[in-house]
Design a protein around this motif. Structure first.
Motif, PDB file in Angstrom:
ATOM      1  N   ASN A  65       0.826  -1.203   0.000  1.00 49.34           N
ATOM      2  CA  ASN A  65       0.000   0.000   0.000  1.00 49.34           C
ATOM      3  C   ASN A  65       0.862   1.256   0.000  1.00 49.34           C
ATOM      4  N   THR A  68      -2.199   5.166   3.576  1.00 50.26           N
ATOM      5  CA  THR A  68      -2.258   4.703   4.969  1.00 50.26           C
ATOM      6  C   THR A  68      -3.702   4.697   5.462  1.00 50.26           C
ATOM      7  N   GLY A  69      -3.951   3.857   6.478  1.00 44.60           N
ATOM      8  CA  GLY A  69      -5.280   3.828   7.082  1.00 44.60           C
ATOM      9  C   GLY A  69      -6.317   3.098   6.275  1.00 44.60           C
ATOM     10  N   VAL A  70      -5.890   2.177   5.383  1.00 47.02           N
ATOM     11  CA  VAL A  70      -6.866   1.445   4.567  1.00 47.02           C
ATOM     12  C   VAL A  70      -7.318   0.193   5.310  1.00 47.02           C
ATOM     13  N   GLU A  71      -8.472  -0.309   4.922  1.00 50.65           N
ATOM     14  CA  GLU A  71      -9.011  -1.520   5.530  1.00 50.65           C
ATOM     15  C   GLU A  71      -8.196  -2.742   5.108  1.00 50.65           C
ATOM     16  N   ASP A  72      -8.302  -3.801   5.899  1.00 56.73           N
ATOM     17  CA  ASP A  72      -7.658  -5.061   5.543  1.00 56.73           C
ATOM     18  C   ASP A  72      -8.221  -5.580   4.227  1.00 56.73           C
ATOM     19  N   VAL A  74      -7.393  -4.341   1.335  1.00 58.61           N
ATOM     20  CA  VAL A  74      -7.385  -3.253   0.347  1.00 58.61           C
ATOM     21  C   VAL A  74      -5.952  -2.999  -0.087  1.00 58.61           C
ATOM     22  N   SER A  76      -3.389  -0.498  -2.493  1.00 59.00           N
ATOM     23  CA  SER A  76      -3.328   0.810  -3.175  1.00 59.00           C
ATOM     24  C   SER A  76      -1.981   0.962  -3.860  1.00 59.00           C
TER      25      SER A  76
END
Length: 211
Positions: A65, A68-72, A74, A76
């Motif tokens: 990723n 930052t702060g993305v759900e499990d 996911v 990016s």
């Protein structure tokens, strides 16, 4: 003739408003550039920047990723990479202009040709050979101009990116060209409409000659 002039609205008004707005914005940009507080297509800027698609230049991988702060579950990634030459050469400045200005030039040219077309239609009538000829010119300008402008911008961006890399790669991929499909369809539509108008204008002149 008055009835035909009404058929030109609201297009005639919007074209004039757009042209005035573009002229105002360009004037403000030039004034800002002269006083050192702005730039026009990169002219007057201290740096020359370009944005290239991810994958065109090597980018270090940092896990799965970049956000930052993305759900499990996911993932990016960056879709584009921005680069700026802090001490650009003359060639880089030229490529910077060519990577931005062509489509704007075609847009302004389209507005000017549209004004020319609308003035002729208002003066001579819509269904005339002259108006049909001007409509055909506008259509071909949009069709060819947008294709050439976007291709030049893609090519200039590619070359500019290459000048900023240690390992230069000047090979141009057709995938980097964002084909202006809607503009091509609009231009082809205008050319076809011009042919129909020419045929109608010729029939109208024949009928008037018969009467």
């Amino acid at each position: 003739m008055e009835g035909e002039r009404g058929l030109l609205e609201p297009v005639a008004t919007w074209v004039r408003v757009l042209l005035a707005l573009v002229g105002t914005l360009v004037g403000i940009g030039v004034i800002a550039m002269v006083f050192g507080s702005g730039s026009v297509f990169g002219i007057g800027a201290s740096e020359v920047c370009v944005e290239t698609a991810n994958g065109h230049v090597p980018v270090p991988q940092s896990g799965h990723n970049v956000a930052t702060g993305v759900e499990d579950g996911v993932r990016s990634w960056p879709s584009a990479v921005g680069m700026c030459a802090q001490s650009p050469t003359t060639g880089q400045r030229l490529l910077g202009v060519l990577s931005q200005a062509p489509t704007f030039a075609v847009f302004v040219g389209t507005l000017l040709l549209a004004i020319r077309l609308l003035r002729g239609a208002s003066r001579d009538g819509i269904f005339t050979l002259r108006v049909a000829g001007r409509l055909r010119t506008l259509g071909w300008f949009v069709l060819v101009g947008e294709a050439v402008a976007t291709f030049v911008e893609a090519l200039a961006s590619n070359w500019l990116t290459g000048t900023m890399m240690v390992d230069r790669h000047d090979l141009f991929s057709i995938n980097e060209w964002d084909v202006p499909v809607m503009a091509l369809l609009a231009g082809a539509g205008l050319v076809s409409m011009a042919r129909i108008m020419r045929a109608g204008a010729t029939m109208r002149e024949d009928l008037e000659g018969t009467v």
